[in-house]
Write a protein that holds these residues in place. Structure first.
Motif, PDB file in Angstrom:
ATOM      1  N   GLN A 126       0.772  -1.468   0.050  1.00  0.00           N
ATOM      2  CA  GLN A 126      -0.087   0.049  -0.043  1.00  0.00           C
ATOM      3  C   GLN A 126       1.100   1.238   0.173  1.00  0.00           C
ATOM      4  N   ILE A 127       1.901   1.121   0.608  1.00  0.00           N
ATOM      5  CA  ILE A 127       2.909   2.891   1.157  1.00  0.00           C
ATOM      6  C   ILE A 127       3.134   2.741  -0.203  1.00  0.00           C
ATOM      7  N   ALA A 128       4.056   1.949  -1.100  1.00  0.00           N
ATOM      8  CA  ALA A 128       4.531   1.536  -2.586  1.00  0.00           C
ATOM      9  C   ALA A 128       3.467   1.991  -3.662  1.00  0.00           C
ATOM     10  N   ALA A 129       2.420   1.902  -3.618  1.00  0.00           N
ATOM     11  CA  ALA A 129       1.156   2.547  -4.404  1.00  0.00           C
ATOM     12  C   ALA A 129       1.307   3.818  -4.338  1.00  0.00           C
ATOM     13  N   ALA A 130       1.000   4.804  -2.206  1.00  0.00           N
ATOM     14  CA  ALA A 130       0.659   5.055  -2.012  1.00  0.00           C
ATOM     15  C   ALA A 130       2.159   6.108  -2.784  1.00  0.00           C
ATOM     16  N   ARG A 131       2.872   5.615  -2.353  1.00  0.00           N
ATOM     17  CA  ARG A 131       3.856   7.271  -3.558  1.00  0.00           C
ATOM     18  C   ARG A 131       4.072   6.750  -4.806  1.00  0.00           C
ATOM     19  N   GLU A 132       3.880   6.016  -5.571  1.00  0.00           N
ATOM     20  CA  GLU A 132       3.418   5.901  -6.652  1.00  0.00           C
ATOM     21  C   GLU A 132       2.473   7.292  -7.319  1.00  0.00           C
ATOM     22  N   ALA A 133       1.414   7.336  -6.587  1.00  0.00           N
ATOM     23  CA  ALA A 133       0.090   7.647  -6.361  1.00  0.00           C
ATOM     24  C   ALA A 133       0.640   9.275  -6.511  1.00  0.00           C
ATOM     25  N   GLN A 134       1.624   9.963  -5.620  1.00  0.00           N
ATOM     26  CA  GLN A 134       1.411  10.948  -5.009  1.00  0.00           C
ATOM     27  C   GLN A 134       2.505  11.287  -6.122  1.00  0.00           C
ATOM     28  N   GLY A 135       3.384  10.911  -7.104  1.00  0.00           N
ATOM     29  CA  GLY A 135       3.665  11.231  -7.917  1.00  0.00           C
ATOM     30  C   GLY A 135       2.966  11.327  -9.745  1.00  0.00           C
ATOM     31  N   VAL A 136       2.362  10.639  -9.621  1.00  0.00           N
ATOM     32  CA  VAL A 136       0.773  11.485 -10.181  1.00  0.00           C
ATOM     33  C   VAL A 136       0.329  12.549 -10.140  1.00  0.00           C
ATOM     34  N   PHE A 137      -0.163  12.317  -8.832  1.00  0.00           N
ATOM     35  CA  PHE A 137      -1.128  13.526  -8.393  1.00  0.00           C
ATOM     36  C   PHE A 137      -0.480  14.739  -8.834  1.00  0.00           C
ATOM     37  N   ALA A 138       0.864  14.968  -8.718  1.00  0.00           N
ATOM     38  CA  ALA A 138       1.794  16.201  -8.767  1.00  0.00           C
ATOM     39  C   ALA A 138       1.813  16.314 -10.049  1.00  0.00           C
ATOM     40  N   ASP A 139       1.739  15.123 -11.295  1.00  0.00           N
ATOM     41  CA  ASP A 139       1.917  15.580 -12.164  1.00  0.00           C
ATOM     42  C   ASP A 139       1.048  16.421 -12.845  1.00  0.00           C
ATOM     43  N   ALA A 140      -0.133  15.949 -12.150  1.00  0.00           N
ATOM     44  CA  ALA A 140      -2.137  16.340 -13.113  1.00  0.00           C
ATOM     45  C   ALA A 140      -2.590  17.501 -12.109  1.00  0.00           C
ATOM     46  N   GLU A 141      -1.461  18.397 -11.200  1.00  0.00           N
ATOM     47  CA  GLU A 141      -1.320  19.513 -10.959  1.00  0.00           C
ATOM     48  C   GLU A 141      -2.963  19.443 -10.146  1.00  0.00           C
ATOM     49  N   VAL A 142      -3.460  18.125  -9.303  1.00  0.00           N
ATOM     50  CA  VAL A 142      -4.204  17.845  -8.744  1.00  0.00           C
ATOM     51  C   VAL A 142      -3.946  18.794  -7.054  1.00  0.00           C
ATOM     52  N   PRO A 143      -5.811  19.148  -6.561  1.00  0.00           N
ATOM     53  CA  PRO A 143      -5.450  20.344  -5.158  1.00  0.00           C
ATOM     54  C   PRO A 143      -4.192  20.318  -4.807  1.00  0.00           C
ATOM     55  N   ALA A 144      -3.669  21.254  -3.922  1.00  0.00           N
ATOM     56  CA  ALA A 144      -2.900  20.802  -3.116  1.00  0.00           C
ATOM     57  C   ALA A 144      -4.147  20.314  -1.632  1.00  0.00           C
ATOM     58  N   ASP A 145      -4.472  20.541  -1.774  1.00  0.00           N
ATOM     59  CA  ASP A 145      -5.208  20.175  -0.067  1.00  0.00           C
ATOM     60  C   ASP A 145      -4.931  18.718  -0.067  1.00  0.00           C
ATOM     61  N   PHE A 146      -5.489  18.166  -1.310  1.00  0.00           N
ATOM     62  CA  PHE A 146      -5.393  17.090  -1.782  1.00  0.00           C
ATOM     63  C   PHE A 146      -4.413  16.089  -1.490  1.00  0.00           C
ATOM     64  N   GLN A 147      -3.382  16.316  -2.433  1.00  0.00           N
ATOM     65  CA  GLN A 147      -1.898  15.877  -2.674  1.00  0.00           C
ATOM     66  C   GLN A 147      -1.740  15.616  -1.262  1.00  0.00           C
ATOM     67  N   ASP A 148      -1.587  16.775   0.011  1.00  0.00           N
ATOM     68  CA  ASP A 148      -1.456  17.299   1.274  1.00  0.00           C
ATOM     69  C   ASP A 148      -2.119  15.864   1.870  1.00  0.00           C
ATOM     70  N   ALA A 149      -3.385  15.844   2.013  1.00  0.00           N
ATOM     71  CA  ALA A 149      -3.947  14.864   2.338  1.00  0.00           C
ATOM     72  C   ALA A 149      -3.313  13.344   2.052  1.00  0.00           C
ATOM     73  N   TRP A 150      -3.208  13.079   1.578  1.00  0.00           N
ATOM     74  CA  TRP A 150      -2.721  11.321   0.143  1.00  0.00           C
ATOM     75  C   TRP A 150      -1.478  12.038   0.891  1.00  0.00           C
ATOM     76  N   ASN A 151      -0.087  12.632   0.591  1.00  0.00           N
ATOM     77  CA  ASN A 151       1.139  12.349   2.033  1.00  0.00           C
ATOM     78  C   ASN A 151       1.167  11.910   3.054  1.00  0.00           C
ATOM     79  N   GLY A 152      -0.418  12.259   3.638  1.00  0.00           N
ATOM     80  CA  GLY A 152      -0.983  12.552   5.630  1.00  0.00           C
ATOM     81  C   GLY A 152      -0.587  10.681   5.138  1.00  0.00           C
ATOM     82  N   MET A 153      -1.888  10.576   4.307  1.00  0.00           N
ATOM     83  CA  MET A 153      -2.202   9.609   4.745  1.00  0.00           C
ATOM     84  C   MET A 153      -0.971   8.586   3.978  1.00  0.00           C
ATOM     85  N   THR A 154      -0.164   8.148   3.504  1.00  0.00           N
ATOM     86  CA  THR A 154       1.123   7.781   3.692  1.00  0.00           C
ATOM     87  C   THR A 154       2.058   7.941   4.744  1.00  0.00           C
TER      88      THR A 154
END
Length: 115
Positions: free
Chosen positions: A23-51
């Motif tokens: 799960q951690i590996a998949a979540a970290r991979e998704a972090q990069g996808v979210f950053a590249d897709a310019e997903v809103p910062a508060d969502f990225q912060d929440a995703w990073n917090g989950m990771t």
């Protein structure tokens, strides 16, 4: 996350740590996808917090698997696991709220996190 085998209430760290690693590996991979897709910062912060919370949970399991040490250390381990689980629950709630705000249901409550 759906590909990760489900855990059971009586599983030990031996069963749970590999699931957390996936799960951690998949979540970290998704972090990069979210950053590249310019997903809103508060969502990225929440995703990073989950990771981060999943990583802390994994570390708590690692610290108590297998049980070792003087009498009473198992109670300390249980308290550490309880604290880590609460952090993951809180991070999951924050992620779900951020996902709902932005219409990312498939990245929030639809994920069956296993910890």
């Amino acid at each position: 996350m759906d590909a990760v085998p489900p855990t059971k209430p009586d599983d030990t760290g031996v069963e749970i740590m590999p699931s957390l690693d996936e799960q951690i590996a998949a979540a970290r991979e998704a972090q990069g996808v979210f950053a590249d897709a310019e997903v809103p910062a508060d969502f990225q912060d929440a995703w990073n917090g989950m990771t981060v919370a999943l990583q802390e949970d994994r570390e708590a399991w690692q610290s108590v698997t297998p049980w070792k040490g003087a009498p009473g250390t198992d109670m300390i381990g249980v308290l550490q696991l309880g604290s880590a689980k609460q952090k993951v629950d809180d991070a999951k709630n924050a992620l779900n709220a951020a996902a709902d705000r932005h219409g990312f249901a498939s990245c929030g409550s639809a994920i069956d996190w296993r910890y």
